[in-house]
Design an enzyme around this catalytic site. Structure first.
Site, PDB file in Angstrom:
ATOM      1  N   HIS A 261       0.837  -1.203   0.000  1.00  0.00           N
ATOM      2  CA  HIS A 261       0.000   0.000   0.000  1.00  0.00           C
ATOM      3  C   HIS A 261       0.879   1.264   0.000  1.00  0.00           C
ATOM      4  O   HIS A 261       0.723   2.144  -0.861  1.00  0.00           O
ATOM      5  CB  HIS A 261      -0.910  -0.024   1.233  1.00  0.00           C
ATOM      6  CG  HIS A 261      -1.794   1.169   1.380  1.00  0.00           C
ATOM      7  ND1 HIS A 261      -3.116   1.181   0.976  1.00  0.00           N
ATOM      8  CD2 HIS A 261      -1.560   2.407   1.884  1.00  0.00           C
ATOM      9  CE1 HIS A 261      -3.641   2.367   1.228  1.00  0.00           C
ATOM     10  NE2 HIS A 261      -2.720   3.129   1.790  1.00  0.00           N
ATOM     11  N   GLU A 262       1.786   1.326   0.966  1.00  0.00           N
ATOM     12  CA  GLU A 262       2.629   2.526   1.053  1.00  0.00           C
ATOM     13  C   GLU A 262       3.540   2.642  -0.167  1.00  0.00           C
ATOM     14  O   GLU A 262       3.842   3.751  -0.613  1.00  0.00           O
ATOM     15  CB  GLU A 262       3.446   2.529   2.347  1.00  0.00           C
ATOM     16  CG  GLU A 262       2.637   2.437   3.655  1.00  0.00           C
ATOM     17  CD  GLU A 262       1.543   3.501   3.808  1.00  0.00           C
ATOM     18  OE1 GLU A 262       1.711   4.610   3.261  1.00  0.00           O
ATOM     19  OE2 GLU A 262       0.510   3.211   4.463  1.00  0.00           O
ATOM     20  N   HIS A 265       1.702   4.610  -2.721  1.00  0.00           N
ATOM     21  CA  HIS A 265       1.853   6.060  -2.485  1.00  0.00           C
ATOM     22  C   HIS A 265       3.236   6.531  -2.957  1.00  0.00           C
ATOM     23  O   HIS A 265       3.381   7.565  -3.599  1.00  0.00           O
ATOM     24  CB  HIS A 265       1.735   6.367  -0.992  1.00  0.00           C
ATOM     25  CG  HIS A 265       0.335   6.373  -0.457  1.00  0.00           C
ATOM     26  ND1 HIS A 265      -0.643   7.204  -0.952  1.00  0.00           N
ATOM     27  CD2 HIS A 265      -0.246   5.690   0.570  1.00  0.00           C
ATOM     28  CE1 HIS A 265      -1.773   7.016  -0.267  1.00  0.00           C
ATOM     29  NE2 HIS A 265      -1.564   6.097   0.663  1.00  0.00           N
ATOM     30  N   GLU A 291      -4.715   7.962  -2.765  1.00  0.00           N
ATOM     31  CA  GLU A 291      -5.257   6.729  -2.186  1.00  0.00           C
ATOM     32  C   GLU A 291      -5.624   5.749  -3.303  1.00  0.00           C
ATOM     33  O   GLU A 291      -5.555   4.535  -3.126  1.00  0.00           O
ATOM     34  CB  GLU A 291      -6.462   7.088  -1.313  1.00  0.00           C
ATOM     35  CG  GLU A 291      -6.751   6.111  -0.203  1.00  0.00           C
ATOM     36  CD  GLU A 291      -5.627   5.987   0.830  1.00  0.00           C
ATOM     37  OE1 GLU A 291      -5.571   4.945   1.490  1.00  0.00           O
ATOM     38  OE2 GLU A 291      -4.818   6.927   0.975  1.00  0.00           O
TER      39      GLU A 291
END
Lengths: 498, 498
Positions: A261-262, A265, A291
């Site tokens: 997830h990170e 980003h 997001e």
């Protein structure tokens, strides 16, 4: 270059330097700073914030911005001036002393909230929350255009082009379609086993495999750093210094998917071109678009069976004791298990946006309908029961679970759900352009990443999320793709239909 | 509070914030930042430096300082104004554009030096070094008081009250007494075995034991951080955030004594009182006084047999394979082994100040005698041969070993030797006040540390090192204590006399 624009440069450089320093202090505070450093360090950060405020609201800046707007600027320059003007208006409409009071309240608020959450005691936080809501409404009223609703002012800060009207439609669709679908899923007879995801997964092994997966999906350790913090996050100083964190516990999927997830980003920020980084348009287009990328990597890529085909053996090798006997298919089912729960950050892909919907409904009531803050715990619990079928037994697993309101952030939550929906719309389009699952199966994530870089990342803040979505997919924001994606995926998994 | 002093506060706060941010960027750069971040980040740091320059040289600051000086200020306030005035004069005498050119040259210089050192190629660094010497002399000439020698201007920056006259006497004493004494030591028939200090010492075990010893000597992990960097150093944001680094290799004594050394620096900064921290007098009194504390902890405490009596077993437990069969006495001899060598940072306690002496003699020649930079490698080698009996085979282990000159720092080196001498003078006095070795044997380092805190640390920069030394020991700086300490300790170890 226009003369006025040129004269703006030293101001922009200073604002950028103060902002970057603040980012580094925040990063340091979350990952490393000793526990007693707080008070002294926050004086320094406070001064840097004031300096930033002073630069942006400098009368000379105002004059130059006005001159720039009358000149014929290039696309990037015009966008920078537009962002600066917006930031200036945002800051200058709020009296400096009120802004300082609010900042202090928000900083204290976070401490009070943390204590309240630890003690499961909403009442000790309620008076602070009331004040934060008051300030938020007051500031929104200073900034509202004629006839503009207060909550719309706040929404605009995080997601341009998305007001209550759009969001009511969006969340309305979710409510009507997902809530009944979720009921079918939870009542399905399919049982998914996932106990093997929990166990003696050593931190150092989780870190090693986390680094592998970060790099596998495209994180660049020559331009980035990975560290540990209580709650995973991503931040960046510029496009050559992008930082992610994770944390390790007994659930291996927690760190695994937080890293992916990170990394999503981070890949966004790493994809910002050199000519935009360190400028006001050198970040992601919006919270929601950011997001969309992180959740795209986490869910659409990371929880995809095709993704695991070339790399599941890697994970098994690292954790033979726990995964040797677990076949790929069983593992992929486990990481997609649906289980309505109380905590947003631990929610599965299907229920996630319902957690966000609850917060949206409550924020609207707080800002637009003068909801009595004291009634929050009950309203919260009722909504969880209604939409997710679970009811918190205390405020810690209910209304006190998120940090956002204690920091004075209202209007932020909807972006989380919008991001998921943006991602699904992009996915739908991309599947028409490339053999998406085939690429994953061949380990060629680079092709997918490059598409996102070319169509989204490289533009920084030059366009809004909505514009970008339209230009890439040829269609305005359409939440139906998100519903369809979820219903197809989880319908298949649980043997149910809409 | 005087009105002018009050009006100075916002300027002081801003200067402090910019300075602290720069410290954090430096820390981050040495310990964590990704390798490609440099260029973008240095823009930010450059802007923060310029902001600092602007605040200090602001005409309003100048006016207020002048007003303050005519008023009756308290001791702390007066000291802050004095430091500010000095900093202001230092910065404003150098034209801003020349200062910027110099800063850029120094920053490039460090890169060029690093390459030159890697390639053992002095010639590629010589042109830059020439320019750096030229700038340094020019800036010193701007700042020199009437009749003041240029090198004295530089020395004053690092150690107030120590000019060439004092240092010639100091280093003259070392040359006359230590050089022949060292010859006796190296010709002694005593053989000290220390091969067991090198071996398979695992990084994680070195880290664990390093943390134990840092805490044992008084480092406070609630107000401090320990990390890894290429070269060990200490830095601090304020008295509640003090940071040390170390590095790990196959020589366990390298990390062990670097941790104790840096802890000495850190304990100094942790001992600065709350009312001084985050002000211009909130750091150590001088470079030399700082080094006196770090070398005091490293050598006078850390290489003392009494120190090891209560804790040697801890070290043995951590490294049973390497140290189980090594008795305490043998270990203490090994960590005090004298071996004239080429690299300053790896030098033993006895030869250390001779390395510094060589640099002092050469700096004097560079600044005062127009020494041709091209001749440096040979002069360097000759001096090492004369004083230490060893000759570098290339520039990497000779004139290129230290970073200082590449950063434009001249006049800094003498502080390293002065610090050792300050420490020995303090030690002599303290032994008359307390049972120093008895305390170490009983594990009561707190009493020793508290003495240093009360007599030195708590004053920050309120007094100069020389004043403090006089007030504590009742005597002006006297290098003979240092010679006596070394001759007694190493005479005993090697069975020789002066």
């Amino acid at each position: 270059m226009s003369k006025a624009y040129e004269q703006l440069q030293p101001y922009l450089e200073r604002a950028q330097a103060f902002q970057t320093a603040k980012v580094l202090f925040e990063w340091d505070n979350e990952t490393l700073a000793p526990k007693k450093a707080g008070q002294n360090t926050s004086k320094v950060v406070g001064t840097l914030s004031s300096e930033y405020f002073s630069v942006i609201t400098d009368p000379q800046v105002k004059k130059l911005v006005k001159e720039c707007r009358e000149e014929d600027l290039g696309q990037v320059e015009a966008a920078i001036v537009r962002e600066l003007a917006e930031e200036m208006e945002k800051l200058e409409r709020v009296p400096a002393n009120e802004y300082r009071e609010f900042s202090q309240l928000a900083s204290e608020g976070t401490r009070i909230w943390a204590d309240a959450r630890r003690n499961k005691d909403f009442e000790s936080f309620a008076p602070t929350l009331k004040k934060l809501v008051e300030y938020t409404k007051k500031f929104a009223s200073y900034r509202a255009k004629e006839g503009q609703k207060l909550y719309d002012v706040l929404l605009e800060d995080y997601e341009k082009g998305f007001d209550m009207e759009t969001l009511d439609r969006f969340f309305g669709t979710l409510r009507q379609q997902l809530v009944p679908f979720l009921k079918k899923v939870t009542e399905s007879e399919v049982e998914i086993e996932d106990d093997f995801l929990t166990g003696d997964y050593k931190d150092e092994d989780q870190e090693a495999i986390g680094r592998f997966f970060a790099e596998y999906v495209g994180f660049d350790f020559d331009r980035g750093v990975m560290a540990v913090s209580a709650h995973p996050f991503t931040t960046n100083l510029h496009n050559k210094d992008v930082r992610v964190t994770t944390s390790y516990n007994r659930h291996v999927d927690d760190s695994l998917f937080s890293v992916i997830h990170e990394s999503g980003h981070a890949i966004y920020e790493l994809g910002i071109p050199d000519e935009l980084t360190q400028t006001l348009v050198g970040g992601g287009a919006s919270m929601g678009m950011h997001e969309s990328q992180s959740r795209f990597f986490e869910n659409i890529i990371g929880r995809n069976e095709a993704f695991w085909v070339p790399v599941y053996a890697k994970l098994q090798e690292r954790f033979p004791q726990q995964l040797e006997d677990v076949p790929l298919e069983k593992f992929v089912k486990a990481i997609n298990k649906v289980e309505p729960s109380l905590i947003r950050t631990q929610a599965d892909e299907l229920t996630y946006s319902l957690h966000v919907m609850i917060r949206y409904e409550i924020e609207k009531m707080l800002i637009e309908e003068d909801l009595d803050v004291d009634k929050l715990p009950e309203i919260w619990a009722d909504k969880y029961e209604e939409y997710l079928g679970v009811r918190p037994k205390d405020a810690a697993e209910g209304v006190l679970q998120d940090i956002h309101w204690s920091q004075g952030s209202f209007g932020y939550f909807p972006s989380y759900a919008l991001g998921s929906a943006f991602g699904a719309q992009l996915y739908h389009y991309m599947k028409g352009q490339m053999d998406f699952e085939g690429l994953l199966r061949a380990g060629e994530i680079g092709t997918i990443r490059e598409f996102l870089r070319q169509h989204i990342h490289q533009y920084g803040k030059l366009k809004t999320s909505r514009q970008m979505l339209k230009e890439v997919t040829g269609e305005d924001f359409n939440p139906q793709y998100y519903i369809d994606y979820l219903v197809e995926k989880y319908g298949r998994l649980y043997g149910v239909t809409m």
